[in-house]
Design a protein around this motif. Sequence first.
Motif, short mmCIF file in Angstrom:
data_model
loop_
_atom_site.label_atom_id
_atom_site.label_comp_id
_atom_site.label_asym_id
_atom_site.label_seq_id
_atom_site.Cartn_x
_atom_site.Cartn_y
_atom_site.Cartn_z
N GLY A 184 -11.62 40.17 96.13
CA GLY A 184 -12.76 40.59 95.31
C GLY A 184 -13.97 39.69 95.50
O GLY A 184 -15.10 40.18 95.60
N PHE A 185 -13.74 38.39 95.58
CA PHE A 185 -14.86 37.46 95.75
C PHE A 185 -15.53 37.68 97.11
O PHE A 185 -16.76 37.70 97.21
CB PHE A 185 -14.36 36.02 95.64
CG PHE A 185 -15.44 35.02 95.40
CD1 PHE A 185 -15.98 34.84 94.13
CD2 PHE A 185 -15.96 34.27 96.44
CE1 PHE A 185 -17.00 33.92 93.89
CE2 PHE A 185 -16.98 33.35 96.22
CZ PHE A 185 -17.50 33.18 94.95
N ALA A 186 -14.70 37.88 98.15
CA ALA A 186 -15.26 38.13 99.48
C ALA A 186 -16.02 39.45 99.50
O ALA A 186 -17.09 39.57 100.12
CB ALA A 186 -14.14 38.15 100.52
N LEU A 187 -15.49 40.43 98.79
CA LEU A 187 -16.15 41.73 98.74
C LEU A 187 -17.48 41.63 97.99
O LEU A 187 -18.49 42.23 98.41
CB LEU A 187 -15.23 42.73 98.03
CG LEU A 187 -15.57 44.21 98.12
CD1 LEU A 187 -15.65 44.67 99.57
CD2 LEU A 187 -14.50 45.02 97.38
N GLY A 188 -17.50 40.85 96.90
CA GLY A 188 -18.76 40.63 96.18
C GLY A 188 -19.81 39.98 97.07
O GLY A 188 -20.99 40.39 97.05
N GLN A 189 -19.39 38.99 97.84
CA GLN A 189 -20.34 38.32 98.75
C GLN A 189 -20.84 39.29 99.82
O GLN A 189 -22.01 39.23 100.21
CB GLN A 189 -19.65 37.12 99.40
CG GLN A 189 -19.40 35.97 98.43
CD GLN A 189 -18.75 34.79 99.11
OE1 GLN A 189 -17.71 34.92 99.76
NE2 GLN A 189 -19.36 33.62 98.98
N LYS A 245 -17.51 40.89 88.14
CA LYS A 245 -17.04 41.00 86.75
C LYS A 245 -15.55 41.38 86.72
O LYS A 245 -14.78 40.87 85.90
CB LYS A 245 -17.85 42.05 85.99
CG LYS A 245 -19.25 41.59 85.61
CD LYS A 245 -20.00 42.68 84.86
CE LYS A 245 -21.38 42.21 84.44
NZ LYS A 245 -22.15 43.29 83.74
N ALA A 246 -15.14 42.25 87.64
CA ALA A 246 -13.73 42.65 87.71
C ALA A 246 -12.86 41.54 88.29
O ALA A 246 -11.67 41.45 87.99
CB ALA A 246 -13.60 43.92 88.55
N HIS A 257 -9.54 35.32 88.85
CA HIS A 257 -9.87 34.12 89.63
C HIS A 257 -9.32 32.86 88.97
O HIS A 257 -9.42 32.68 87.75
CB HIS A 257 -11.38 34.00 89.80
CG HIS A 257 -11.79 33.22 91.00
ND1 HIS A 257 -11.75 31.83 91.04
CD2 HIS A 257 -12.23 33.62 92.22
CE1 HIS A 257 -12.15 31.43 92.23
NE2 HIS A 257 -12.46 32.49 92.97
N PRO A 258 -8.72 31.94 89.76
CA PRO A 258 -8.19 30.69 89.19
C PRO A 258 -9.28 29.78 88.65
O PRO A 258 -9.01 28.90 87.83
CB PRO A 258 -7.45 30.03 90.36
CG PRO A 258 -8.04 30.66 91.59
CD PRO A 258 -8.42 32.06 91.21
N ASN A 259 -10.52 29.98 89.11
CA ASN A 259 -11.64 29.18 88.61
C ASN A 259 -12.79 30.13 88.24
O ASN A 259 -13.71 30.35 89.03
CB ASN A 259 -12.10 28.17 89.66
CG ASN A 259 -13.16 27.22 89.14
OD1 ASN A 259 -13.59 27.33 87.99
ND2 ASN A 259 -13.63 26.31 89.98
N PRO A 260 -12.75 30.70 87.04
CA PRO A 260 -13.77 31.69 86.64
C PRO A 260 -15.19 31.17 86.70
O PRO A 260 -16.14 31.96 86.85
CB PRO A 260 -13.37 32.04 85.20
CG PRO A 260 -11.94 31.67 85.08
CD PRO A 260 -11.75 30.48 85.98
N LEU A 261 -15.38 29.86 86.59
CA LEU A 261 -16.73 29.30 86.62
C LEU A 261 -17.41 29.57 87.97
O LEU A 261 -18.64 29.71 88.03
CB LEU A 261 -16.68 27.80 86.35
CG LEU A 261 -16.23 27.38 84.94
CD1 LEU A 261 -16.18 25.86 84.83
CD2 LEU A 261 -17.19 27.96 83.89
#
Length: 268
Positions: A226-231, A247-248, A253-257
């Motif tokens: 998801g993070f890679a897709l957001g980027q 947001k999804a 994520h292990p580190n939401p910050l």
Amino acid sequence: MRALRRIACLVAICCLGLLLGAQAGCDGPREDGSARLLETARRAFLDSQYLRAETAYEHYLQAYPTGADRLEAWRRLADIALDFRESPDKAATLLEAAVLEFAGDPATTADLLTTAASLRFDRKAYARAAADCRGVVDLAGASDQRRLDCHLLLGRLELAQRNDAQALARYEACRQSDLPRTESARCALAQAELLLRLERFKEAEPLLHEIFATANSAPALRAQAGFALGQLKEASSDKAAAREIYKATRPLHPNPLVVDKRLELLDN
């Protein structure tokens, strides 16, 4: 005459008793010797007396070719070679030698070969690492986890030799294998990440979508996708799509910050 027969019968019974006693004595001490030797080896290993443990485990393998604890002896000798003698080559050789003995046990064989392959990889002995891993991937009865480990290691082997196309093919072979989707998703992520590095974004995107949308995949794996897709969406200036994906991703994520930071940047 009758008395002589009675005496002969008593002598025969005594001889039989002595013979059985001798046989029991041969089996008993041998079993006791095996147990004592293993106890010596185990205590020495736990007390970090590695030379003594090594000698005892080697003696056990030589003296008890059908011993019930031979796998332990092989593994401990490999541990000593790796951690005490600092010889990963010897450790891998010991594990590969043990495979010859446990060829009829696929799960054990896969464990031994996977560990040996990892050691060979660390030593840049890529051909031998690949041979060990191919043995696991093609082994009927190997666990899904070990087969996955070796699929991924085969991909890393190709990348270490700058064979990007072959690495992609390895990951694709893993995805198309009979591994459960929850396992092969790790190969799909590795494939997508490599495609991103090669700037083949259109090929990476559907893989990332698939992983992210698979609800029964590990949360950490979905978070990475998801993070890679957001980027990727950010890079294509699709801020709205990136925001929804982040947001999804946040609850996974292990580190939401980290995700919060990306959302903050999108709002600026």
